[in-house]
Design a protein around this motif. Structure first.
Motif, short mmCIF file in Angstrom:
data_model
loop_
_atom_site.label_atom_id
_atom_site.label_comp_id
_atom_site.label_asym_id
_atom_site.label_seq_id
_atom_site.Cartn_x
_atom_site.Cartn_y
_atom_site.Cartn_z
N GLY A 156 0.82 -1.21 0.00
CA GLY A 156 0.00 0.00 0.00
C GLY A 156 0.85 1.25 0.00
O GLY A 156 2.07 1.19 -0.12
N PRO A 157 0.17 2.38 0.11
CA PRO A 157 0.89 3.67 0.06
C PRO A 157 1.90 3.87 1.19
O PRO A 157 2.96 4.45 0.99
CB PRO A 157 -0.21 4.73 0.15
N GLY A 158 1.55 3.34 2.39
CA GLY A 158 2.45 3.54 3.52
C GLY A 158 3.81 2.91 3.30
O GLY A 158 4.85 3.58 3.36
N PRO A 159 3.82 1.60 3.05
CA PRO A 159 5.11 0.96 2.79
C PRO A 159 5.86 1.58 1.61
O PRO A 159 7.08 1.67 1.63
CB PRO A 159 4.72 -0.49 2.49
N SER A 160 5.12 1.99 0.59
CA SER A 160 5.80 2.62 -0.55
C SER A 160 6.53 3.89 -0.12
O SER A 160 7.68 4.12 -0.50
CB SER A 160 4.80 2.97 -1.65
N LEU A 161 5.84 4.68 0.67
CA LEU A 161 6.46 5.93 1.15
C LEU A 161 7.71 5.62 1.95
O LEU A 161 8.77 6.24 1.78
CB LEU A 161 5.44 6.69 2.02
N LEU A 162 7.59 4.63 2.82
CA LEU A 162 8.76 4.24 3.61
C LEU A 162 9.89 3.81 2.70
O LEU A 162 11.07 4.13 2.93
CB LEU A 162 8.36 3.09 4.56
N GLY A 163 9.50 3.06 1.65
CA GLY A 163 10.50 2.62 0.70
C GLY A 163 11.24 3.79 0.06
O GLY A 163 12.47 3.78 -0.06
N CYS A 164 10.48 4.82 -0.34
CA CYS A 164 11.11 6.00 -0.95
C CYS A 164 12.13 6.62 0.01
O CYS A 164 13.28 6.88 -0.37
CB CYS A 164 10.05 7.06 -1.26
N VAL A 165 11.63 6.85 1.23
CA VAL A 165 12.50 7.54 2.20
C VAL A 165 13.75 6.72 2.46
O VAL A 165 14.88 7.23 2.44
CB VAL A 165 11.72 7.79 3.51
N LEU A 166 13.57 5.43 2.68
CA LEU A 166 14.72 4.59 2.99
C LEU A 166 15.68 4.52 1.82
O LEU A 166 16.90 4.48 2.01
CB LEU A 166 14.24 3.17 3.34
#
Lengths: 244, 839
Positions: free
Chosen positions: B386-396
């Motif tokens: 979902g959007p949450g993990p994707s965002l985390l992925g971007c940041v990381l």
């Protein structure tokens, strides 16, 4: 027209002129039967309704009853049953063609034979004669032991069957079957009645057995089993042994 | 007759009720649990009162009643033809619920939908100036709304009373206005009608939604416009949780009850979907709730209302404010989302993998390539999470890239400013990609879901189209409904006795209980769904739907879902109703097909009868003419005939009578065959017996002819109806006699053939005209012969009987002259074994 054409000076029916009770609602049929039976030496009592007929049977003591199955007021079956409660007068029924079920029920209930409309008087007379003969025999001597028709001779006492002088070997059941037919020679016996007499009351539903054994009997007795002379079939109803 | 009244202990009420037949009467000040005696609907309908008086229309019924609310009972009574006089308070109208709350702080729980007043024939307004009402209150003659007497007293402030009075007056005026318009229209008086407005209300999962709906209803009433309600399912709908989804379903149902068309759209951005829908439906006014989000969010992301206003072109947008009732806590969708821990390992794993790859290729490739590796990783995560993990992925990803591959290495510091730019760009690109991927996935999912629903309906329609019999139809329907909606199904069809009977459908596990059967009868009569999720007996676990087609209701379908929550959404009910519509159509088609077939049979019977009549009248008159003639000549010249002549005449009489008899017999047989009344009762017979009987019966006609029989002794028993086959043989023999010269031979044969027994009747006559071999067996066909009499039915009857036995009959010419008729009797099975009781 419920009058009997009897000579008032003679008291009661005499065997020479047997009394016939005719229970039939159609006046035309009564008319021609009257004429025919009268010339043949019968005395006729007519009844136009079932109730009249039952009453007449009790009061006038006929030798034989001719009953039409299609009466308006009562079921012919009821009449047969009521009469059979207190008498063994032979009953011949007049039935319409195609009512095998009704014929069988009537015969099993106690009727002796049937004639299908339209019928010729000759046929009716033949049946009547057979019925009267059996009735007389039943009332009188214990029973003839010898019987013959055409080339067939059956001696019930000796348990011997000959055809044109040649002895015929029959199995016990075939013999019992023939003997039953002989005892009622000329009269129509339903499958039920035959099964009852030959196999006993427990086998009365197995017409199949009867047919097979009759076929065997025919093969032994008849010159051409496909054109029987002695063992006659009434399809759907039963068998009859020719009496003449 | 008085249906229900609450006297509240006032003696003058009791006095007024004297002399009226009362069904139920309560005298409590206010009911303790809010419930009251339900109306006995069936008794009332049976009693047929002139007028039924029902007090307190807004009351709720006790739990086990047929309808949850008294107004629903009254609606049913109205449908049954009973006139009802009902009472209610102005604040109990559904669309005025919010207004009442705003005015009085009291939330009115028991409301009546507006259509009850709209459809009323007469509204009598009981109007009192507020001062008089307050006097009555002081005297204790007024019933206070709400369970709390204090609040109720607050309700009766003069300001409130004036406002409520104005509402009441306005409503009554509207009603009078509507009646006047109707009257004018009926009298064909021209009026100017306003331009058709159409109003669209948008709702969300918030509790304000119901207020928006009610406001839209008032709006629509005032403008006399149609109105629609729409809810847009966005990706966040999936995260709503049970209460949120239930709220949406309730709101949509309320909208339908109030008379709107409810729609659910799916899309990713609410304003766009709403605007495009509004454009397709020619909406003139859009109603939306005031945004409740904090200002900063609105400024940052914009609100739906703003977006609508921006995109609305010529459509008006009305923003409705609402004051949330204090007892309903509003939980935002974001807070209700659970925390899917499992999804968050993916970005971690991805970043780890990308970093590993990066370290491997670092010496050989430039920075930009490494950025691409991370971007690929981000895409991979977004495609699955979902959007949450994707965002985390971007940041990381950005963080890892910075840490490992940008000098100074192994720190988060940045040496050159252009690297910052690179981070920024990378981050933005990653964000956009992940956002798009997530949305694409979601759109594909929802499209797939819709497609699945349509495909299910199509599959069922297709299967139904190919089913012919009712039993197959029902089996197909039950299977599909069970598959798509997940539950147990039963179908009830009317039986000849007038009741509804559940049909035994293979594999269906639902046995309806007594309450469900009762409800089904109600559903069948009223053609409305009932049970779970509807307005009638919603506490049941099962849903009863009428199967209605163009000719009326054909039956009832009972559905018990495995998960009752699923059916609460009105769109599920709609879908199930669509399925039921298909089933009803198919049932109707089967019924009509059966009727058409019967009509066809009737037509054929009629045509056969008329053909019979025309042929019969000729064929009957001919022998009758001879009989009449012969008899009359005998009568006339009785004295003058000599015995020989007389005998000849009498013989003619007899022969003609026999001919007539034969004809009548054939006619009867043909009629019986044609009408299907012929019953073939097969038993095992030796064929020679039947042949013998037939020959015996034909003895007289066959006199003077040589008859040869060739029947082998070992011919097996055949399963036949002996009376019928005897008839076949007799007919064939009669034909042989009729069409061959005196003294010519007739041959009867029988032998075993493939699959049965073959029987033949052959003669040495003139034979069959070539080409007529099959036409012979048609009704009324007569061959050429010197004395052609008979109706031509004999062979047709033979064919009917033989075919009823499963056999075939045909005719052919013999070598050496003459005709041969053969028929087969199939023999399947064996005669029952006989016990060998004989010596």
């Amino acid at each position: 027209m419920g009058s009997s054409r009897s000579d008032p000076s003679v008291a009661g029916p005499t065997p020479a002129r047997p009394v016939v009770l005719l229970i039939e609602d159609e006046p035309q049929i009564r008319r021609f039967l009257c004429a025919a039976l009268d010339t043949q030496g019968f005395r006729l009592i007519e009844a136009a309704t079932g109730e009249e007929g039952v009453a007449a049977a009790a009061t006038r003591q006929p030798e034989i009853i001719i009953l039409d199955l299609g009466l308006p007021d009562m079921d012919g079956l009821d009449i047969i049953r009521r009469v059979r409660e207190w008498s063994t007068i032979p009953i011949i029924i007049l039935s319409a063609r195609g009512q095998e079920r009704d014929k069988i029920t009537a015969l099993d209930a106690g009727a002796d034979d049937y004639v299908a409309k339209p019928f010729g008087v000759g046929e009716l007379l033949a049946r009547m004669r057979v019925a009267l003969r059996h009735a007389a025999r039943g009332a009188g001597d214990p029973g003839e032991s010898k019987f013959s028709v055409g080339d067939l001779e059956v001696d019930l006492a000796q348990r011997q069957v000959t055809l044109a002088g040649q002895p015929i070997h029959l199995t016990p059941i075939e013999y019992r079957l023939l003997a039953t037919l002989v005892r009622h020679a000329g009269k129509l016996l339903t499958h039920h009645q035959l099964l009852n007499e030959v196999w006993g009351p427990n086998r009365t539903e197995q017409a199949h057995y009867l047919r097979v054994y009759t076929a065997q009997l025919r093969r032994k007795l008849e010159a051409d089993p496909a054109r029987p002379r002695y063992v006659l079939t009434e399809p759907g109803v039963g068998y009859r042994l020719a009496a003449e | 007759m008085v249906g229900a009244v609450n006297t509240h202990g006032r003696p003058e009420m009791d006095r007024l009720l004297d002399g009226l037949e009362c069904l139920s009467r309560r005298s409590t000040q206010h009911s303790v649990d809010g419930a009251s005696d339900p109306l006995d609907l069936d008794a009332i309908v049976a009693r047929r009162p002139f007028l039924l008086v029902v007090d307190e229309l807004a009351r709720a019924n006790p739990p086990a009643s047929r309808h949850p609310k008294r107004w629903q009972d009254v609606e049913e009574l109205l449908g049954a033809g009973v006139s009802v006089l009902a009472t209610l308070n102005i604040y109990e109208l559904e669309s005025l619920k919010d207004v009442a709350y705003r005015l009085t702080d009291v939330v009115v729980e028991e409301t009546v939908p507006d259509r009850m007043t709209e459809q009323a024939d007469e509204i009598a307004l009981v109007d009192l100036p507020p001062e008089e009402l307050l006097d009555r209150l002081a005297e204790g003659k007024v019933h206070l709304p709400g369970p709390d007497p204090e609040r109720g007293r607050r309700f009766f402030r003069p300001g409130n009373l004036m406002a409520l009075r104005e509402l009441a007056l306005r409503r009554t005026a509207d009603h009078v206005d509507a009646r006047m318009r109707r009257y004018m229209r009926d009298q064909a008086i021209q009026t100017t009608w306003p331009v058709t407005e159409r109003i669209l209300a948008c709702i969300s999962a918030s509790p304000h939604a119901t207020q928006v709906v009610r406001a839209a209803k008032r709006f629509a009433d005032a403008l006399r416009a149609e109105w629609l309600v729409v809810y847009v399912e966005t990706p966040s709908h999936a995260r709503l949780g049970e209460p949120g989804r239930a709220r949406v379903a309730d709101t949509l149902r309320l909208a339908e009850q109030l008379g709107a068309e409810a729609h659910v759209l799916s899309g990713e951005r609410v304003p766009e979907e709403v605007l495009s829908f509004a454009r397709t439906r020619n909406v003139s006014k859009i109603v939306v709730g005031k945004p409740v989000q904090p200002l900063w969010r609105r400024l940052l992301f914009g609100s739906i209302a703003d977006a609508l206003v921006r995109g609305s072109d010529e459509t008006d947008v009305y923003v409705i404010s609402g004051q949330e009732p204090s007892h309903v806590p509003y939980v935002s969708p974001a807070r209700m989302r659970g925390f899917p821990w499992t999804d968050y390992w993916r970005p971690l794993a991805m970043v780890g993998a990308c970093t590993a790859i990066g370290l491997l290729i670092f010496p050989y490739f430039a920075h930009s390539t490494l950025v691409l590796v991370y971007l690929l990783g981000v895409v991979a995560v977004a495609a699955r999470s979902g959007p949450g993990p994707s965002l985390l992925g971007c940041v990381l990803s950005v963080g890892a890239f910075d840490f490992f591959f940008v000098p100074p290495y192994f720190t988060f510091a940045v040496a050159e400013t252009q690297d910052l730019l690179m981070f920024g760009a990378m981050f933005i690109v990653a964000l956009v990609i992940s956002g798009l991927t997530v949305r694409i996935r979601w759109l594909a999912d929802s499209a797939r879901q819709r497609e699945r629903r349509t495909a299910a309906l199509y599959a069922m329609s297709r299967d139904l189209a190919s089913a012919r019999e009712v039993a197959t139809l029902l089996e197909v329907s039950v299977r599909h409904v069970r598959e798509v909606f997940r539950g147990h199904v039963a179908v009830l069809l009317p039986d000849p006795g007038g009741g509804l009977r559940p049909q035994a459908v293979g594999g269906s596990a639902l046995v309806p209980g007594p309450r469900e059967l009762d409800l089904s009868k109600w559903v069948y009569l009223h053609r409305q769904p009932a049970g779970l999720g509807t307005g009638t007996s919603p506490e049941l676990e099962a849903l009863c739907l009428p199967l209605t087609a163009s000719r009326g209701t054909l039956g009832v379908l009972i559905f018990r879902p495995e998960n009752p929550q699923v059916m609460q959404a009105p769109e599920q009910l709609h879908e199930l109703e669509t399925f039921c519509g298909q089933v009803a159509l198919a049932l109707e088609r089967a019924q009509l097909a059966a009727e058409a077939q019967q009509a066809q049979v009737r037509v054929e019977t009629e045509s056969m009868r008329s053909a019979l009549l025309s042929s019969v009248s000729h064929d009957l008159r001919t022998p009758l003419a001879s009989i009449t003639g012969t008899a009359s000549s005998l009568l006339e010249g009785d004295a003058t005939f000599d015995p020989a002549t007389r005998r000849m005449l009498l013989e003619t009489l007899s022969e003609e009578a026999e001919r007539l008899s034969r004809l009548v017999r054939n006619l009867l047989d043909m009629t019986r065959l044609q009408s299907g009344a012929l019953r073939v009762s097969k038993e095992w017979h030796p064929l020679e017996e039947v042949i013998g009987a037939a020959l015996g019966r034909m003895e007289r006609p066959l006199r003077g002819r040589p008859v040869v029989t060739r029947v082998p002794e070992d011919l097996p028993l055949v399963p036949i109806d002996d009376v019928l086959i005897e008839q076949v043989l007799i007919n064939l023999l009669e034909n042989a006699v009729k069409y061959t010269p005196c003294g010519s031979e007739i041959e009867l044969t029988a032998h075993v053939s493939e699959g049965g027994v073959m029987v033949g009747v052959a003669d040495r006559g003139a034979g069959i005209p070539p080409g007529d071999e099959t036409r012979l067996f048609e009704k009324f066909y007569r061959g050429r012969s010197t004395t052609s009499h008979g109706a031509g039915l004999g062979l047709a009857i033979c064919r009917g009987i033989v075919e009823a036995h499963g056999g075939r009959i045909w005719a052919e010419n013999r070598s050496g002259g003459g005709a041969s008729f053969q028929f087969t009797i199939p023999v399947t099975g064996r005669p029952p074994d006989m016990e060998h009781t004989d010596g």
